[in-house]
Enzyme design. Structure first.
Site, short mmCIF file in Angstrom:
data_model
loop_
_atom_site.label_atom_id
_atom_site.label_comp_id
_atom_site.label_asym_id
_atom_site.label_seq_id
_atom_site.Cartn_x
_atom_site.Cartn_y
_atom_site.Cartn_z
N SER A 110 1.80 -9.79 -0.81
CA SER A 110 1.45 -8.38 -0.67
C SER A 110 1.79 -7.77 0.68
CB SER A 110 -0.04 -8.19 -0.97
OG SER A 110 -0.81 -9.04 -0.14
N LYS A 132 0.81 -1.23 0.00
CA LYS A 132 0.00 0.00 0.00
C LYS A 132 0.84 1.27 0.00
CE LYS A 132 -4.42 -1.69 1.28
NZ LYS A 132 -4.21 -3.06 1.85
N GLU A 155 -10.00 6.46 3.41
CA GLU A 155 -10.86 5.50 4.09
C GLU A 155 -9.99 4.31 4.42
OE1 GLU A 155 -10.63 5.66 0.77
OE2 GLU A 155 -9.85 3.61 0.58
C1 LIG Z 1 -5.06 -4.08 1.68
C2 LIG Z 1 -4.35 -5.32 1.43
C3 LIG Z 1 -4.74 -6.21 0.41
C4 LIG Z 1 -5.97 -6.02 -0.44
O1 LIG Z 1 -5.98 -4.89 -1.24
P1 LIG Z 1 -5.75 -4.96 -2.82
O2 LIG Z 1 -6.12 -3.59 -3.28
O3 LIG Z 1 -6.65 -6.02 -3.35
O4 LIG Z 1 -4.33 -5.28 -3.04
C5 LIG Z 1 -3.96 -7.34 0.18
N1 LIG Z 1 -2.88 -7.61 0.93
C6 LIG Z 1 -2.48 -6.79 1.93
C7 LIG Z 1 -1.28 -7.16 2.71
C8 LIG Z 1 -3.20 -5.62 2.20
O5 LIG Z 1 -2.80 -4.83 3.21
#
Ligand SMILES: *Cc1c(COP(=O)(O)O)cnc(C)c1O
Length: 411
Positions: free
Chosen positions: A383, A94, A116
């Site tokens: 992620s 993010k 948000e």
């Molecule tokens: C917020 C988040 C997601 C989901 O958001 P996407 O916009 O689908 O990427 C996935 N993995 C992590 C670690 C997150 O913090």
């Protein structure tokens, strides 16, 4: 057909999805944002500044790591590489987007960011970027989420952000989105609305994708180095869809690269028990754009459920809806239990504790790996890291544990 890489079109559409469904008062601000981004992305000074921030502050490029023991544990047919967004500052992908949008806000002369947040990860990333640039920051968060994600509320406040509880509706993410848009309507002159995924009205799905595309651009270079060729499969989790699009986009033209997005199957694919929007949704409008949406037969938005707070959202980015429609990517769902097991699998084979969100992608990969062609090259989008989820995992671990304190070996 129009090239995937050139979308959205000038009205912000990805085929039938996307567009701009917002109050009149923010139309001008969206047009300003679109123009500002069109200029900034071509400006070498802006690109250089963003690139240095990503490198020196956030920790890019992130490694592409060959997970040898994981690959072996899953049958040894696939060579599995992890794109390590979990190693970034603040612990997830993010920050790529928050830094990009904050830099753009400064360029547009804005002095305040609003956002948000559901789990609080995007709120923390935005509060971090705001602190770095000396911008005021207000984060809207459902009261229920504030209770569940107390640690991130404290983090945001320590970073100098104001966290405003939202008490309407189910007091969760979709209500926080509504409140952020409402606030933006009255503050657009000074304020940039920093949306956290590839959702919302045009130009956000494109803007956020562009900031996250660095994931796939790096991965493309790195896999060529490491494996000598492009991957056979990309796999990533999908909440709003930003980390998945970030990984997929640089490969969209490579028709032989298969792509799988994994959604939250929660406790089962019955209405209200999951967040598998692409698997179970129907076309509808939510938060300023047309996409697929979890709704009942009267068009009311359904509540969602997932052990991974970052996947717990009833909508999804319009570009994913389009990829699915055109058959460019496949979308599947994985439940809470399999995601928890996958966390443990990665922790024990590689010493990496993933967030519950990417654990969904890993769980699906674990399911299909034995059926992949021998020698397949796979990139999994990791992620985020699991620190934020330790509390949740601990609750489930105690239930699964035997008396001697050793968790079940089987995953
Ligand atoms: C917020 C988040 C997601 C989901 O958001 P996407 O916009 O689908 O990427 C996935 N993995 C992590 C670690 C997150 O913090």
């Amino acid at each position: 057909m129009t090239h995937h890489r050139l979308l959205p079109d000038r009205t912000g559409h990805f085929g039938p999805f996307g567009g701009t469904f917002v109050p009149e008062t923010v139309m001008a601000a969206l047009a300003d944002l679109e123009h500002a981004w069109a200029r900034a992305r071509r400006d070498p000074a802006f690109r250089h500044r963003l690139r240095s921030l990503l490198e020196e502050y956030a920790g890019r490029p992130t490694p592409l790591y060959f997970a040898r023991r994981l690959s072996a544990a899953l049958g040894g047919r696939a060579r599995i590489y992890l794109k390590r967004e979990d190693l970034l500052h603040t612990g997830a992908h993010k920050i790529n987007n928050a830094l990009g949008q904050a830099l753009l806000a400064v360029r547009m002369g804005k002095s305040r960011l609003i956002a948000e947040t559901g789990a609080g990860q995007h709120g923390v990333a935005t509060a971090t970027a705001a602190a770095l640039f000396g911008l005021a920051c207000e984060v809207f968060m459902g009261e229920e989420d504030m209770r569940r994600q107390e640690l991130n509320v404290v983090r945001m406040r320590l970073l100098g952000a104001r966290v405003t509880p939202v008490r309407s509706g189910t007091k969760t993410l979709k209500d926080a989105c509504n409140e952020a848009i409402r606030n933006w309507v009255t503050t657009v002159r000074t304020t940039h609305y920093c949306i956290g995924s590839v959702v919302g009205p045009h130009p956000y799905p494109q803007l956020v994708r562009d900031f996250q595309s660095v994931i796939g651009q790096e991965a493309r270079r790195q896999i060529r180095q490491a494996a000598g060729r492009l991957p056979d499969l990309l796999i990533a989790c999908v909440g709003g869809g930003s980390n998945a699009i970030g990984l997929f986009h640089a490969f969209a033209r490579d028709r032989r690269v298969r792509m799988i997005g994994v959604e939250a199957g929660g406790t089962g694919l019955r209405p209200g028990h999951h967040a598998a929007t692409l698997v179970k949704g129907r076309p509808g409008v939510l938060h300023g754009a047309k996409s697929l949406l979890l709704q009942d037969r009267f068009g009311q938005v359904l509540s969602t459920k997932s052990i991974a707070a970052g996947l717990d959202y009833p909508g999804v980015g319009p570009e994913h809806a389009y990829y699915q429609l055109r058959g460019r990517a496949e979308y599947v769902a994985v439940g809470d239990r399999q995601a928890l097991a996958a966390c443990e699998l990665l922790a024990r084979t590689e010493g990496i504790l993933p967030a519950l969100e990417p654990a969904h992608a890993l769980a699906y990969l674990a399911r299909i790996a034995p059926r992949l062609k021998r020698g397949s090259v796979v990139i999994l989008g990791l992620s985020g890291r699991g620190d934020k989820d330790v509390h949740t995992m601990a609750q489930h671990l105690t239930r699964a544990q035997g008396r001697d304190g050793t968790a079940a070996r089987r995953v």
